[in-house]
Motif scaffolding. Structure first.
Motif, mmCIF file in Angstrom:
data_model
loop_
_atom_site.group_PDB
_atom_site.id
_atom_site.type_symbol
_atom_site.label_atom_id
_atom_site.label_comp_id
_atom_site.label_asym_id
_atom_site.label_seq_id
_atom_site.Cartn_x
_atom_site.Cartn_y
_atom_site.Cartn_z
ATOM 1 N N VAL A 1 27.362 -95.550 79.316
ATOM 2 C CA VAL A 1 28.631 -95.639 80.038
ATOM 3 C C VAL A 1 29.674 -96.351 79.175
ATOM 4 O O VAL A 1 30.811 -95.887 79.036
ATOM 5 C CB VAL A 1 28.444 -96.364 81.391
ATOM 6 C CG1 VAL A 1 29.790 -96.735 82.014
ATOM 7 C CG2 VAL A 1 27.635 -95.503 82.344
ATOM 8 N N LEU A 2 29.293 -97.474 78.585
ATOM 9 C CA LEU A 2 30.232 -98.210 77.729
ATOM 10 C C LEU A 2 30.626 -97.403 76.498
ATOM 11 O O LEU A 2 31.782 -97.430 76.074
ATOM 12 C CB LEU A 2 29.623 -99.546 77.297
ATOM 13 C CG LEU A 2 29.435 -100.577 78.407
ATOM 14 C CD1 LEU A 2 28.647 -101.777 77.891
ATOM 15 C CD2 LEU A 2 30.780 -101.014 78.970
ATOM 16 N N ILE B 1 15.630 -98.466 80.963
ATOM 17 C CA ILE B 1 16.415 -97.277 81.282
ATOM 18 C C ILE B 1 17.781 -97.682 81.843
ATOM 19 O O ILE B 1 18.808 -97.092 81.485
ATOM 20 C CB ILE B 1 15.643 -96.378 82.260
ATOM 21 C CG1 ILE B 1 14.354 -95.876 81.588
ATOM 22 C CG2 ILE B 1 16.501 -95.216 82.749
ATOM 23 C CD1 ILE B 1 13.361 -95.238 82.524
ATOM 24 N N ASP B 2 17.822 -98.705 82.681
ATOM 25 C CA ASP B 2 19.091 -99.192 83.222
ATOM 26 C C ASP B 2 20.001 -99.714 82.107
ATOM 27 O O ASP B 2 21.203 -99.436 82.091
ATOM 28 C CB ASP B 2 18.865 -100.307 84.241
ATOM 29 C CG ASP B 2 18.284 -99.804 85.551
ATOM 30 O OD1 ASP B 2 18.300 -98.576 85.792
ATOM 31 O OD2 ASP B 2 17.806 -100.654 86.333
ATOM 32 N N ALA B 3 19.430 -100.476 81.191
ATOM 33 C CA ALA B 3 20.219 -101.006 80.076
ATOM 34 C C ALA B 3 20.762 -99.870 79.214
ATOM 35 O O ALA B 3 21.924 -99.889 78.795
ATOM 36 C CB ALA B 3 19.366 -101.957 79.234
ATOM 37 N N LEU C 1 29.227 -102.450 70.367
ATOM 38 C CA LEU C 1 29.821 -101.132 70.114
ATOM 39 C C LEU C 1 30.344 -101.041 68.680
ATOM 40 O O LEU C 1 30.267 -99.978 68.049
ATOM 41 C CB LEU C 1 30.927 -100.831 71.125
ATOM 42 C CG LEU C 1 30.446 -100.578 72.553
ATOM 43 C CD1 LEU C 1 31.632 -100.409 73.502
ATOM 44 C CD2 LEU C 1 29.519 -99.371 72.628
ATOM 45 N N ASN C 2 30.848 -102.141 68.152
ATOM 46 C CA ASN C 2 31.266 -102.169 66.744
ATOM 47 C C ASN C 2 30.068 -101.963 65.821
ATOM 48 O O ASN C 2 30.174 -101.290 64.795
ATOM 49 C CB ASN C 2 31.989 -103.478 66.399
ATOM 50 C CG ASN C 2 33.388 -103.511 66.967
ATOM 51 O OD1 ASN C 2 34.030 -102.477 67.169
ATOM 52 N ND2 ASN C 2 33.877 -104.709 67.241
ATOM 53 N N ARG D 1 37.060 -88.646 75.349
ATOM 54 C CA ARG D 1 36.015 -89.200 76.222
ATOM 55 C C ARG D 1 35.231 -88.093 76.913
ATOM 56 O O ARG D 1 34.008 -88.166 77.016
ATOM 57 C CB ARG D 1 36.620 -90.117 77.277
ATOM 58 C CG ARG D 1 36.901 -91.499 76.795
ATOM 59 C CD ARG D 1 37.235 -92.412 77.972
ATOM 60 N NE ARG D 1 38.050 -93.486 77.506
ATOM 61 C CZ ARG D 1 39.364 -93.573 77.628
ATOM 62 N NH1 ARG D 1 40.029 -92.644 78.259
ATOM 63 N NH2 ARG D 1 40.018 -94.587 77.137
ATOM 64 N N VAL D 2 35.945 -87.083 77.403
ATOM 65 C CA VAL D 2 35.278 -85.977 78.080
ATOM 66 C C VAL D 2 34.365 -85.239 77.106
ATOM 67 O O VAL D 2 33.224 -84.891 77.441
ATOM 68 C CB VAL D 2 36.307 -85.022 78.737
ATOM 69 C CG1 VAL D 2 35.646 -83.748 79.217
ATOM 70 C CG2 VAL D 2 37.009 -85.724 79.898
#
Length: 158
Positions: A107-108, A99-101, A39-40, A130-131
């Motif tokens: 989500v993260l 697709i799952d990854a 994420l960074n 977030r929303v």
């Protein structure tokens, strides 16, 4: 509406970032540290802080996932035909791993990329952020997938 213009090399860059995420996802399942590091990395590319960068990443990564699924499906059809076997239903052939990854990444991204954890000062602002990010991600995914569907339907009609 016409698709947005992307900088030269944007699709390749996003594809590389997505491939790197898939490696992290496969090699470090459940590793909060590995996820945070990734994420960074996205943050260095302006995701999710810069709206245009976030939209581009979500759109181009979704397109890469669709393209990957199409390629794998075609390869499995060719393999079945070469083996002289009847091809199973397309649904049975689709490989959902990429697709799952990607779904887990989104989500993260929404959960942690919008800043802040639960509680504490600014929690309401963090929740609102977030929303807003979730809305942007979902709108971008919807637009991208509708465009991909329309393109596929036009190809079948031709």
């Amino acid at each position: 509406t016409a698709p947005p213009r992307d900088p030269s090399g944007a699709q390749e860059q996003v594809t590389q970032l997505l491939e790197q995420w898939i490696r992290v996802w496969n090699e470090s399942p459940g590793s909060e540290k590995a996820y945070a590091n990734y994420l960074n990395l996205l943050a260095q590319h302006g995701v999710p802080r810069v709206e245009a960068s976030t939209e581009r990443f979500v759109r181009l990564a979704a397109k890469a996932c669709v393209d990957n699924a199409k390629r794998r499906l075609e390869q499995q059809r060719r393999d079945a035909a070469a083996a002289g076997a009847d091809a199973p239903d397309d649904e049975a052939l689709v490989d959902y791993a990429v697709i799952d990854a990607y779904g887990k990444l989104l989500v993260l991204l929404v959960k942690y990329g919008a800043g802040g954890g639960a509680g504490g000062p600014g929690a309401e602002n963090s929740q609102a952020t977030r929303v807003a990010l979730l809305n942007r991600v979902l709108a971008t995914l919807t637009q991208t997938l509708i465009a991909e569907y329309a393109e596929a339907a036009a190809g079948l009609a031709a």
